[in-house]
Design an enzyme around this catalytic site. Sequence first.
Site, PDB file in Angstrom:
ATOM      1  N   LYS A  94      36.083 -20.384 -23.316  1.00  0.00           N
ATOM      2  CA  LYS A  94      35.308 -19.760 -22.247  1.00  0.00           C
ATOM      3  C   LYS A  94      33.860 -19.687 -22.729  1.00  0.00           C
ATOM      4  O   LYS A  94      33.594 -19.711 -23.935  1.00  0.00           O
ATOM      5  CB  LYS A  94      35.844 -18.344 -22.008  1.00  0.00           C
ATOM      6  N   GLY A 194      36.840  -5.917  -5.158  1.00  0.00           N
ATOM      7  CA  GLY A 194      36.061  -7.129  -5.454  1.00  0.00           C
ATOM      8  C   GLY A 194      36.424  -8.204  -4.450  1.00  0.00           C
ATOM      9  O   GLY A 194      37.512  -8.790  -4.522  1.00  0.00           O
ATOM     10  N   GLY A 196      34.825 -11.145  -3.740  1.00  0.00           N
ATOM     11  CA  GLY A 196      34.011 -12.346  -3.940  1.00  0.00           C
ATOM     12  C   GLY A 196      34.800 -13.564  -3.504  1.00  0.00           C
ATOM     13  O   GLY A 196      35.607 -13.503  -2.566  1.00  0.00           O
ATOM     14  N   ASN A 197      34.623 -14.656  -4.214  1.00  0.00           N
ATOM     15  CA  ASN A 197      35.281 -15.912  -3.845  1.00  0.00           C
ATOM     16  C   ASN A 197      36.799 -15.775  -3.775  1.00  0.00           C
ATOM     17  O   ASN A 197      37.424 -16.201  -2.813  1.00  0.00           O
ATOM     18  CB  ASN A 197      34.935 -16.997  -4.878  1.00  0.00           C
ATOM     19  N   VAL A 198      37.385 -15.167  -4.800  1.00  0.00           N
ATOM     20  CA  VAL A 198      38.843 -15.049  -4.832  1.00  0.00           C
ATOM     21  C   VAL A 198      39.307 -13.909  -3.925  1.00  0.00           C
ATOM     22  O   VAL A 198      40.235 -14.074  -3.140  1.00  0.00           O
ATOM     23  CB  VAL A 198      39.360 -14.811  -6.273  1.00  0.00           C
TER      24      VAL A 198
END
Length: 367
Positions: A94, A194, A196-198
Site C-alpha cells: 500500500k 461514509g 463516498g465511492n463505495v
Amino acid sequence: MTTNVIDAKDFKKMAPVFGQLSFDEHEQIVFCNDKDTGLKAIIGIHNTVLGPALGGTRMWNYESEWDALNDVLRLSRGMTFKSAITGLNLGGGKAVIIGDAKTQKTPELMKRFGQFVHSLSGKYITAEDVGMATEDMDTVREVTPYVTGISESKGGAGNPSPITAYGVFMGMKAAAQFKYGSDILEDKNVFVQGIGNVGEALVEHLVNEGANVTIADISQERLEEVKNKYGATIYGGNDIYSERMDIYAPCALGATINDETIYKINADIIAGAANNQLADEVNHGRILQERGIVYAPDFLINAGGIINVYAELENYDRAEIMRKTENIYNTTLEILDRAKANNLTTHNAALNIAKERIETRRRENTK
Ligand code: NAD
C-alpha cells in the site's frame, strides 16, 4: 578505526519503525521525497510470498508523519491477508501520499510518485484508494506499467468501488444469514458511515433490497446528494455509536471500532468497506465476540476492489469478476461458522486461513 555498532538493546529502544505495533515483518518500506513537486509518500511492502505486493495509494492530510507511517503499515499488512483469503496470487502493499488530495494533488506529483513505483520494478503495483481517482492512475500509467485501476478506455478494469460495494453487500447478507437465519435485508436498519465511492454504491444495493438506510458523512453536500438519489435518511444525531441499529457499515476510514466506541456500539452486525476497522484487532475482535456482535472481517468482505484490479493482470472478464466477488458470500458464511465452531473471533478465523495459505506457498517456494 572506530565502528558505529549499535547495541541491540539500544536499537530496540530507538526503533520507531521495527518496534511499533503495526510493523509486522514488513519486507520493505520506501520513503519517497521530491522537493520540486512537494511529494512526500511512503510505500509499504508487507509480503510478496504469493506474488507482487498490490494495493492502492491513499492521499490524506495526516496530522503527523507518524500517523502516515502507521497507516501505511496497517494497510499494507491488511492487503496481504485480503489477497491471500480471496485466493489471489498477490502479496500485500500500500502507499500513502501525505497531503490534501483536493488542493495538493497535481499531475506532476502523481507522475513523480509513479516514478518511485517504477523504481521498484514491479515488486509493488499501485491502484486507487481514498483521495485517488481513475484519472490519477491513468497519469501514473504514463510513467510506469506497475499500476492498476486505470480507465476502461485505456485497457483497465475501471473504477473498483462499485465492485467493492457489491462484495460488502454480499458479506453483509452472509452475516445476516448467520445472525438471523435469513439474508434478506428488507426492513433492516442499516447505518452507512461514509458515503463516498463505495458507501454510495452500497446504499444503492441496500435501498433496492428494501432496507431502511441511514447515512452519515462529514460532507453535507454528499449527504444531500445521496439522500436525493436514493431516499436514504440523513443521520441527525451527534453520536452514531450510541444509536440502536441492526447493521453498522463503516465505509469511511479505519479504526472506528476502538476503546471509546466498542462498548457503545448497539448493532447486531458490523459489515463495511473501511480497511482496518478494529483499532486493536485482538482485543476489539474479542470484545465484539463477547458482546455477540457479528463482525464480518473487513479484509474479507471488501476484497471486490482487488478482485477487479487483479482482472487487469490476469485478463479475466467482467463475468469472472462478478463471480469471484459474489463468492465473498460463501467465504464469509464459512468463516463465521468456523469462528463459532472453534470459539475464535471472526477476525482471527479469517486471518488463520490467510496465513495458512501464505505459509503453504512459502514452503513450496523454498523447496
Ligand atoms: P471515498 O474517499 O470515496 O469516501 C470516503 C467517504 O467517507 C467520504 O465521503 C468522506 O467524506 C467520508 N468520511 C471521511 N471521514 C468521515 C467521518 N469521520 N465520518 C463520516 N464520513 C467520513 O473512499 P471510498 O473509495 O469510498 O472508500 C471507503 C473506505 O473503503 C476506505 O476506508 C477505503 O480504504 C475502503 N476500501 C475502498 C475500496 C475501493 O474499491 N474504493 C476497496 C477496499 C476498501
